[in-house]
Motif scaffolding. Structure first.
Motif: not given
Length: 124
Positions: A81-90, A92-100
């Protein structure tokens, strides 16, 4: 003119060559059993890979080979899924920073055409 015509033959549809001296390819006949009790057989080339399942010509159901051969189950990979591919690159901490960071930009009106358009209407 009538004496030169070939009556009763389809020109191009039939060959007038005899089969003497023609060597046919090796063949084998394989039977299939339908779940609705229909039995039929098909002829395959001897070196051909015969499928384990064939569609019944009478009812269309999946018919299995009469000789008991069953295809081995292939190992299927789960869909990425898109989420699986995203998790290969980033992480959770990086994703939370980007979201904020993106949420701050959206709230300030610096990001997004809808927010920019709303701010320019207010000032006019």
């Amino acid at each position: 003119m009538a004496d030169r015509s070939l009556r009763g033959t389809g020109l191009g549809a039939k060959s007038f060559e005899d089969e003497a001296g023609v060597e046919f390819a090796a063949r084998r006949e394989v039977g299939f059993d339908c779940p609705r009790q229909h039995h039929f057989s098909l002829t395959f080339a001897a070196e051909a890979e015969v499928p384990a399942v064939w569609e019944c010509p009478r009812c269309g159901a999946e018919s299995l080979r009469s000789d008991g051969y069953r295809a081995e189950a292939k190992e299927e990979k789960p869909a990425r899924t898109h989420w699986d591919m995203l998790r290969e690159r980033r992480s959770i901490a990086e994703l939370e920073d980007l979201l904020a960071e993106r949420l701050d930009l959206l709230r300030s009106g610096e990001l997004g055409p809808n927010y920019a358009g709303m701010n320019s209407r207010k000032s006019a």
